[in-house]
Design an enzyme around this catalytic site. Structure first.
Site, PDB file in Angstrom:
ATOM      1  N   SER A  18       0.807  -1.230   0.000  1.00 38.65           N
ATOM      2  CA  SER A  18       0.000   0.000   0.000  1.00 38.65           C
ATOM      3  C   SER A  18       0.840   1.281   0.000  1.00 38.65           C
ATOM      4  O   SER A  18       0.513   2.221  -0.730  1.00 38.65           O
ATOM      5  CB  SER A  18      -0.955  -0.001   1.194  1.00 38.65           C
ATOM      6  OG  SER A  18      -1.937  -0.971   0.975  1.00 38.65           O
ATOM      7  N   LYS A  67     -11.114  -5.964   8.523  1.00 35.38           N
ATOM      8  CA  LYS A  67     -12.103  -5.471   7.556  1.00 35.38           C
ATOM      9  C   LYS A  67     -13.546  -5.541   8.063  1.00 35.38           C
ATOM     10  O   LYS A  67     -14.379  -4.737   7.667  1.00 35.38           O
ATOM     11  CB  LYS A  67     -11.973  -6.231   6.229  1.00 35.38           C
ATOM     12  CG  LYS A  67     -10.709  -5.865   5.465  1.00 35.38           C
ATOM     13  CD  LYS A  67     -10.665  -6.534   4.109  1.00 35.38           C
ATOM     14  CE  LYS A  67      -9.422  -6.120   3.348  1.00 35.38           C
ATOM     15  NZ  LYS A  67      -9.378  -6.677   1.993  1.00 35.38           N
ATOM     16  N   GLY A 127     -12.536 -21.195  -3.810  1.00 31.14           N
ATOM     17  CA  GLY A 127     -12.271 -20.562  -2.508  1.00 31.14           C
ATOM     18  C   GLY A 127     -13.524 -19.872  -2.006  1.00 31.14           C
ATOM     19  O   GLY A 127     -14.345 -19.397  -2.806  1.00 31.14           O
ATOM     20  N   GLY A 129     -13.409 -17.676   1.052  1.00 29.67           N
ATOM     21  CA  GLY A 129     -13.004 -16.816   2.166  1.00 29.67           C
ATOM     22  C   GLY A 129     -13.694 -15.466   2.065  1.00 29.67           C
ATOM     23  O   GLY A 129     -14.664 -15.288   1.308  1.00 29.67           O
ATOM     24  N   GLY A 130     -13.179 -14.490   2.821  1.00 32.75           N
ATOM     25  CA  GLY A 130     -13.791 -13.169   2.875  1.00 32.75           C
ATOM     26  C   GLY A 130     -13.853 -12.504   1.507  1.00 32.75           C
ATOM     27  O   GLY A 130     -14.879 -11.912   1.135  1.00 32.75           O
ATOM     28  N   LEU A 222      -6.375 -14.097  -8.077  1.00 31.18           N
ATOM     29  CA  LEU A 222      -6.252 -12.923  -7.196  1.00 31.18           C
ATOM     30  C   LEU A 222      -4.824 -12.750  -6.687  1.00 31.18           C
ATOM     31  O   LEU A 222      -4.449 -11.690  -6.197  1.00 31.18           O
ATOM     32  CB  LEU A 222      -7.218 -13.036  -6.007  1.00 31.18           C
ATOM     33  CG  LEU A 222      -8.696 -13.153  -6.360  1.00 31.18           C
ATOM     34  CD1 LEU A 222      -9.546 -13.030  -5.097  1.00 31.18           C
ATOM     35  CD2 LEU A 222      -9.138 -12.102  -7.375  1.00 31.18           C
ATOM     36  N   TYR A 224      -0.884 -12.037  -6.851  1.00 30.04           N
ATOM     37  CA  TYR A 224      -0.015 -11.233  -7.732  1.00 30.04           C
ATOM     38  C   TYR A 224       1.460 -11.548  -7.511  1.00 30.04           C
ATOM     39  O   TYR A 224       2.318 -11.012  -8.193  1.00 30.04           O
ATOM     40  CB  TYR A 224      -0.280  -9.725  -7.547  1.00 30.04           C
ATOM     41  CG  TYR A 224      -0.303  -9.258  -6.121  1.00 30.04           C
ATOM     42  CD1 TYR A 224       0.863  -8.944  -5.447  1.00 30.04           C
ATOM     43  CD2 TYR A 224      -1.508  -9.178  -5.434  1.00 30.04           C
ATOM     44  CE1 TYR A 224       0.836  -8.540  -4.122  1.00 30.04           C
ATOM     45  CE2 TYR A 224      -1.552  -8.778  -4.114  1.00 30.04           C
ATOM     46  CZ  TYR A 224      -0.370  -8.454  -3.465  1.00 30.04           C
ATOM     47  OH  TYR A 224      -0.406  -8.071  -2.152  1.00 30.04           O
TER      48      TYR A 224
HETATM   49  P1  NAP Z   1      -9.278 -16.310   3.422  1.00 30.40           P
HETATM   50  O1  NAP Z   1     -10.473 -15.611   3.973  1.00 30.40           O
HETATM   51  O2  NAP Z   1      -8.203 -16.749   4.324  1.00 30.40           O
HETATM   52  O3  NAP Z   1      -9.811 -17.579   2.565  1.00 30.40           O
HETATM   53  C1  NAP Z   1      -8.902 -18.487   2.020  1.00 30.40           C
HETATM   54  C2  NAP Z   1      -9.657 -19.491   1.137  1.00 30.40           C
HETATM   55  O4  NAP Z   1      -8.684 -20.323   0.530  1.00 30.40           O
HETATM   56  C3  NAP Z   1     -10.612 -20.390   1.906  1.00 30.40           C
HETATM   57  O5  NAP Z   1     -11.715 -20.653   1.076  1.00 30.40           O
HETATM   58  C4  NAP Z   1      -9.775 -21.650   2.141  1.00 30.40           C
HETATM   59  O6  NAP Z   1     -10.544 -22.832   2.201  1.00 30.40           O
HETATM   60  C5  NAP Z   1      -8.970 -21.686   0.864  1.00 30.40           C
HETATM   61  N1  NAP Z   1      -7.721 -22.420   1.069  1.00 30.40           N
HETATM   62  C6  NAP Z   1      -6.687 -22.071   1.882  1.00 30.40           C
HETATM   63  N2  NAP Z   1      -5.726 -23.012   1.818  1.00 30.40           N
HETATM   64  C7  NAP Z   1      -6.181 -23.972   0.973  1.00 30.40           C
HETATM   65  C8  NAP Z   1      -5.627 -25.199   0.511  1.00 30.40           C
HETATM   66  N3  NAP Z   1      -4.432 -25.641   0.906  1.00 30.40           N
HETATM   67  N4  NAP Z   1      -6.360 -25.933  -0.381  1.00 30.40           N
HETATM   68  C9  NAP Z   1      -7.565 -25.497  -0.784  1.00 30.40           C
HETATM   69  N5  NAP Z   1      -8.149 -24.354  -0.374  1.00 30.40           N
HETATM   70  C10 NAP Z   1      -7.446 -23.585   0.493  1.00 30.40           C
HETATM   71  O7  NAP Z   1      -8.559 -15.415   2.318  1.00 30.40           O
HETATM   72  P2  NAP Z   1      -9.148 -14.163   1.474  1.00 30.40           P
HETATM   73  O8  NAP Z   1      -8.912 -12.939   2.252  1.00 30.40           O
HETATM   74  O9  NAP Z   1     -10.504 -14.496   0.995  1.00 30.40           O
HETATM   75  O10 NAP Z   1      -8.110 -14.129   0.240  1.00 30.40           O
HETATM   76  C11 NAP Z   1      -8.121 -15.140  -0.752  1.00 30.40           C
HETATM   77  C12 NAP Z   1      -7.000 -14.894  -1.765  1.00 30.40           C
HETATM   78  O11 NAP Z   1      -7.179 -13.644  -2.409  1.00 30.40           O
HETATM   79  C13 NAP Z   1      -5.600 -14.848  -1.157  1.00 30.40           C
HETATM   80  O12 NAP Z   1      -4.732 -15.502  -2.037  1.00 30.40           O
HETATM   81  C14 NAP Z   1      -5.279 -13.358  -1.107  1.00 30.40           C
HETATM   82  O13 NAP Z   1      -3.906 -13.093  -1.182  1.00 30.40           O
HETATM   83  C15 NAP Z   1      -5.986 -12.895  -2.378  1.00 30.40           C
HETATM   84  N6  NAP Z   1      -6.336 -11.455  -2.332  1.00 30.40           N
HETATM   85  C16 NAP Z   1      -5.901 -10.653  -3.341  1.00 30.40           C
HETATM   86  C17 NAP Z   1      -6.231  -9.310  -3.346  1.00 30.40           C
HETATM   87  C18 NAP Z   1      -5.737  -8.414  -4.457  1.00 30.40           C
HETATM   88  O14 NAP Z   1      -5.890  -7.186  -4.344  1.00 30.40           O
HETATM   89  N7  NAP Z   1      -5.199  -8.952  -5.514  1.00 30.40           N
HETATM   90  C19 NAP Z   1      -7.025  -8.784  -2.324  1.00 30.40           C
HETATM   91  C20 NAP Z   1      -7.462  -9.637  -1.310  1.00 30.40           C
HETATM   92  C21 NAP Z   1      -7.104 -10.986  -1.322  1.00 30.40           C
HETATM   93  P3  NAP Z   1     -11.121 -23.416   3.590  1.00 30.40           P
HETATM   94  O15 NAP Z   1     -12.405 -22.659   3.843  1.00 30.40           O
HETATM   95  O16 NAP Z   1     -11.320 -24.840   3.336  1.00 30.40           O
HETATM   96  O17 NAP Z   1     -10.066 -23.140   4.634  1.00 30.40           O
END
Ligand code: NAP
Length: 283
Positions: A18, A67, A127, A129-130, A222, A224
């Site tokens: 950021s 968040k 996925g 997650g949030g 998502l 990078y």
């Molecule tokens: P989160 O809330 O921690 O959710 C993670 C998700 O990934 C959950 O659905 C989890 O499944 C799954 N997961 C984790 N490890 C796994 C594995 N070994 N095998 C299969 N599924 C797995 O994360 P989030 O905040 O939603 O973020 C998700 C992704 O988006 C991350 O990679 C983050 O870096 C990326 N992101 C990018 C940006 C951007 O600006 N480009 C912004 C935000 C986030 P379970 O429910 O089974 O644990």
């Protein structure tokens, strides 16, 4: 001109890009700015907010784990942020806190730049997650035809679908078979898991489900870092459209700057400069 004081808060926070994004933008706009990374532990929001007000901070960005937790402290929450139940940008004006979410619009801006929109599209999220929830809801608000959410823990995908318009959304397990069938009619496939991310030693075990996609599909990761994950490499090898998370990251930051500055910005030249800075960072 008075120095604009901004922060990004989270835990962990060291990795945050950021400061580069916001400093570059504000420097290009000729606005003197101080942008700090502040480690704020879960439960530490009230203390931080009091400090920010005392220091004359004009606004802050938020990452994990704040968040959702910030919402009770806000004096105003934007409609979309309220629906997402997630805030990544707070403006402080006359001691009052105004909350917004620019993640979903950042995701859409990057996709639009590639010539893709959500309207009438079949969209698959890997996925639950949030971020997957925020983006799946945004895609519905933008007129997607169908949303499928696949997750290792099926109950989390089901919980997301319950919070969406369930008439065109469904939850599925993240198995190879279900990925193959889910992506068949898919126009946009989004990886919203950390699989393939730098520093995480886990990746998709079998990426041949990419072969089940239509030739004109967009494959959107998502992540990078790395710039091109194995997921994107497989899609690229198939000749599909690919997009990583860098554009989303930059656009969510520039949209936040529009909120901090209360003005619209010409994103293209600023985004280009930020991309150069972020690329040089890795060398
Ligand atoms: P989160 O809330 O921690 O959710 C993670 C998700 O990934 C959950 O659905 C989890 O499944 C799954 N997961 C984790 N490890 C796994 C594995 N070994 N095998 C299969 N599924 C797995 O994360 P989030 O905040 O939603 O973020 C998700 C992704 O988006 C991350 O990679 C983050 O870096 C990326 N992101 C990018 C940006 C951007 O600006 N480009 C912004 C935000 C986030 P379970 O429910 O089974 O644990």
């Amino acid at each position: 001109m008075q120095t604009l004081r901004l922060d990004v808060i989270g835990d962990p926070i060291d990795h945050s890009k950021s400061p580069i994004i916001h400093k570059t933008a504000l420097d290009m706009l000729g606005i003197p700015c101080e942008y700090r990374k502040v480690r704020v532990l879960k439960g530490g929001l009230l203390e931080y907010i009091n400090e920010a007000k005392a220091l004359g901070i004009s606004g802050f960005n938020l990452t994990m784990p704040h968040k959702m937790d910030i919402i009770p402290y806000l004096d105003f929450i934007d409609d979309e942020a309220k629906r997402f139940n997630s805030v990544n940008t707070v403006r402080i004006k006359s001691g009052r806190l105004y909350g917004y979410n620019t993640d979903a619009s950042g995701f859409v801006y990057a996709m639009n730049e590639m010539g893709f929109g959500a309207r009438d599209k079949n969209i698959v999220f890997l996925g639950a997650g949030g971020v997957a929830f925020t983006l799946a809801l945004k895609m519905q608000l933008e007129g997607a035809k169908s949303i499928k959410v696949l997750n290792r823990t099926l109950s989390s995908a089901q919980a997301i679908v319950q919070r969406l318009d369930a008439s065109n959304a469904c939850a599925l397990p993240l198995t190879f078979e279900s990925m193959c069938s889910a992506v068949e009619e898919c126009d946009i496939l989004v990886n919203a898991t950390p699989l393939g991310m730098e520093g995480i030693d886990k990746d998709f075990e079998d990426l041949s489900f990419i072969n089940c996609l239509k030739d004109d599909a967009l494959v959107y990761d998502l992540i990078y870092n790395p710039h091109r994950t194995n997921f994107l490499k497989a899609a690229n090898n198939r000749g599909l459209y690919i997009l990583n998370g860098m554009g989303m990251l930059i656009y969510q930051g520039l949209l936040a700057d529009e909120i901090f500055l209360d003005r619209t910005l010409d994103f293209a030249p600023i985004k280009q400069e930020i991309e150069i800075k972020l690329k040089n960072l890795k060398k």
